[in-house]
Enzyme design. Structure first.
Site, mmCIF file in Angstrom:
data_model
loop_
_atom_site.group_PDB
_atom_site.id
_atom_site.type_symbol
_atom_site.label_atom_id
_atom_site.label_comp_id
_atom_site.label_asym_id
_atom_site.label_seq_id
_atom_site.Cartn_x
_atom_site.Cartn_y
_atom_site.Cartn_z
ATOM 1 N N ASP A 48 46.713 23.530 44.393
ATOM 2 C CA ASP A 48 47.002 24.930 44.715
ATOM 3 C C ASP A 48 48.196 24.956 45.648
ATOM 4 O O ASP A 48 48.809 23.920 45.937
ATOM 5 C CB ASP A 48 45.779 25.624 45.323
ATOM 6 C CG ASP A 48 45.688 27.081 44.877
ATOM 7 O OD1 ASP A 48 46.558 27.874 45.311
ATOM 8 O OD2 ASP A 48 44.781 27.414 44.110
ATOM 9 N N TRP B 16 37.142 35.954 34.931
ATOM 10 C CA TRP B 16 36.829 36.116 36.354
ATOM 11 C C TRP B 16 37.106 37.535 36.859
ATOM 12 O O TRP B 16 36.444 37.992 37.783
ATOM 13 C CB TRP B 16 37.601 35.102 37.194
ATOM 14 C CG TRP B 16 39.073 35.357 37.341
ATOM 15 C CD1 TRP B 16 40.051 35.044 36.455
ATOM 16 C CD2 TRP B 16 39.744 35.960 38.461
ATOM 17 N NE1 TRP B 16 41.291 35.409 36.940
ATOM 18 C CE2 TRP B 16 41.124 35.967 38.175
ATOM 19 C CE3 TRP B 16 39.293 36.493 39.677
ATOM 20 C CZ2 TRP B 16 42.061 36.494 39.057
ATOM 21 C CZ3 TRP B 16 40.233 37.023 40.563
ATOM 22 C CH2 TRP B 16 41.605 37.008 40.245
ATOM 23 N N HIS C 185 50.499 29.417 41.902
ATOM 24 C CA HIS C 185 49.720 28.588 42.823
ATOM 25 C C HIS C 185 50.227 27.136 42.840
ATOM 26 O O HIS C 185 49.437 26.194 42.763
ATOM 27 C CB HIS C 185 48.240 28.629 42.451
ATOM 28 C CG HIS C 185 47.556 29.917 42.823
ATOM 29 N ND1 HIS C 185 47.412 30.310 44.134
ATOM 30 C CD2 HIS C 185 47.000 30.886 42.050
ATOM 31 C CE1 HIS C 185 46.766 31.488 44.156
ATOM 32 N NE2 HIS C 185 46.524 31.858 42.914
ATOM 33 N N GLU D 207 46.926 34.577 38.586
ATOM 34 C CA GLU D 207 47.676 35.096 39.731
ATOM 35 C C GLU D 207 49.099 34.536 39.776
ATOM 36 O O GLU D 207 49.528 33.925 40.750
ATOM 37 C CB GLU D 207 46.925 34.778 41.033
ATOM 38 C CG GLU D 207 45.570 35.467 41.096
ATOM 39 C CD GLU D 207 44.794 35.157 42.359
ATOM 40 O OE1 GLU D 207 43.999 36.017 42.794
ATOM 41 O OE2 GLU D 207 44.968 34.050 42.914
#
Length: 533
Positions: free
Chosen positions: A185, A384, A256, A318
């Site tokens: 990450d 998610w 990320h 993201e």
């Protein structure tokens, strides 16, 4: 699993609840120093596990005998009609028999056998004076879903190998069969890659960490780091395999990725950047050049050597598009490939990895953002952001793992009390985890067949010690385990008494779970703020 209705709720404090339980008459089997155990060839792995675990707790030798003389007998019988991972456990005064449809079924039957003993069966050394009695019973059981998983984030706060092995034991105790390891990450790269040593030499540690979620951010001023060597990974995978847990690795791309870009600045759009010290979503993303794709294909090739899992997770979540909108190379890629926009550019990037993994006999798994711009043909979606991504993927004929934040994120707060440590997200109590349905409503039978199962996720921005991990994960993981294993109606009022007995097992195993009536004073984190509603 054979098409038989689930039995009425059992009084046995077994978690997850077995499909069918029948009393076996008076008495039961008392384990003594004279007790012998046996297994056929396919069940020997479980026999070794059972002798080690019960031998340590009871102090009994549990010596191996032949089938005729053994009181505890383990075997595999694929013709017994038990279904995938199914088992039958029969106990009477003469002995205990565990028959599994496959080696995993035998292992789960042995896990149930252990739960029938007193909670001290989960200790690592005998206390002395105990009588180890298995009640007379007949249990037939098999899981509802084939994917029963938990994701452990070791990128934000690193978990060393010993803690991961312990976590695997706790998953296996609950008949869960997937450990999804979030390995990279913004805040750290946690796996050795031989071809690119700087990923761990400089990408595995950061100068400090944000404390809580306050704005402006507050930092602890303390370096944090660590990574798993490839030998560590081999050990973890072998340890998990012996407990019928598949380890699914995740390398998060194209967002990320600050730690990777710090190690190799040519991977990004903005040159040298530090390893992330703050929590959140950031604009720094990977470039979409041929060189970056080749880099990550090489990374994934090393992963394939280490992880036999069918599924390889590529993240995909993201990923802001800000840098791509102003990047000459990204805009050229959009034009050259005839793509509509930056969303489709991300989809193109994921498709390149999908083709690479598919050619090597693996399947790509990604968070539901991989749906944006078109889904790669062989991809499996982990839903998610609610259930919508899973519904869309299932209706399009793609396999799905359900993991919606509201019922699956174990970093979310467990009560509204100010005593809860670092309250983030929305309220997620044990009963909320337990009663949530895995298969979204409105799917046809065929579409629902694409739901492989579910998993909970343990994001660790605010979980920086094993004790805090225990507090956030348990006993919610116990409730989740029953949700994905047991078919039939779920009634929390029936489950809670069994859970209270199960907490005695967690006590014996040294798990520092959150008490059902709320946190203890040492669980609190005064002055450390969270976020959410």
């Amino acid at each position: 699993m054979p098409d038989t209705p689930a039995s009425p709720p059992t009084s046995l404090p077994v978690i997850p609840r077995p499909a069918r339980t029948e009393p076996g008459g008076q008495g039961g089997l008392i384990l003594t120093a004279a007790t012998r155990v046996s297994a056929d060839a396919e069940a020997r792995g479980t026999l070794t596990w059972l002798q080690r675990e019960l031998g340590a707790a009871t102090g009994l030798p549990l010596a191996t005998g032949d089938e005729a003389s053994a009181q505890v007998r383990l075997s595999v019988d694929a013709q017994a009609g038990l279904g995938r991972e199914g088992y039958r456990l029969i106990v009477d005064a003469e002995g205990a028999i565990v028959v599994g449809n496959d080696p995993a079924g035998v292992f789960y039957g042995a896990q149930t056998l252990r739960q029938l003993l007193p909670p001290d069966a989960y200790r690592d050394a005998p206390l002395g004076g105990a009588v180890w009695t298995l009640p007379a019973v007949s249990i037939t059981d098999a899981p509802r879903f084939r994917w029963r998983g938990a994701m452990l984030d070791i990128a934000r706060h690193f978990s060393p190998k010993r803690e991961i092995l312990r976590f695997i034991d706790l998953l296996a105790m609950h008949k869960l069969n997937v450990l999804h390891l979030h390995l990279t990450d913004d805040q750290g790269w946690r796996i050795e890659i031989r071809r690119y040593p700087r990923l761990t030499e400089v990408g595995s540690w950061r100068t400090e960490s944000q404390v809580g979620a306050s704005k402006p951010p507050v930092f602890d001023g303390r370096p944090h780091g660590g990574f798993l060597t490839q030998d560590d990974i081999r050990e973890i995978v072998a340890y998990a395999d012996a407990r019928h847990v598949a380890v699914v690795p995740e390398i998060d791309v194209p967002g990320h990725s600050q730690a990777a870009i710090h190690a190799y600045p040519e991977l990004g759009e903005s040159g040298l950047i530090p390893v992330g010290t703050q929590w959140g979503v950031f604009d720094e993303v990977l470039a979409v050049t041929d060189e970056v794709l080749e880099f990550y294909k090489n990374v994934f090739d090393e992963l394939l050597e280490l992880f036999p899992s069918t599924y390889i997770h590529v993240g995909g979540d993201e990923c802001p598009k800000t840098q791509w909108r102003t990047s000459a190379s990204a805009q050229k890629r959009i034009k050259d490939e005839g793509l509509a926009d930056e969303d489709e550019l991300q989809s193109w990037f994921i498709r390149q990895l999908d083709e690479h993994l598919t050619a090597r006999g693996r399947r790509l798994l990604g968070w539901d953002e991989i749906l944006e711009g078109g889904l790669a043909p062989g991809a499996t979606v982990m839903s998610w952001r609610g259930e919508e991504g899973g519904i869309a993927a299932a209706r399009a004929g793609h396999d799905v793992v359900m993991s919606p934040t509201a019922t699956s994120y174990l970093d979310y707060k467990q009560s509204e009390s100010d005593d809860e440590p670092v309250k983030v997200g929305t309220l997620l109590r044990v009963e909320d985890v337990y009663t949530a349905e895995t298969v979204p409503p409105g799917l046809t039978e065929e579409e629902a067949g694409h739901v492989l199962g579910a998993q909970v996720n343990v994001w660790v921005e605010h979980i920086d010690t094993p004790r805090r991990l225990d507090y956030m994960v348990f006993p919610r993981l116990s409730a989740f385990a029953e949700k994905v294993w047991s078919a039939g109606e779920r009634d929390y009022s029936e489950f809670e008494p069994r859970l209270k007995r199960h907490l005695e097992r967690l006590d014996a195993a040294g798990v520092e779970y959150r008490p059902l009536d709320g946190p203890r004073p040492w669980h609190t984190r005064p002055g450390v703020g969270g976020w959410g509603e």
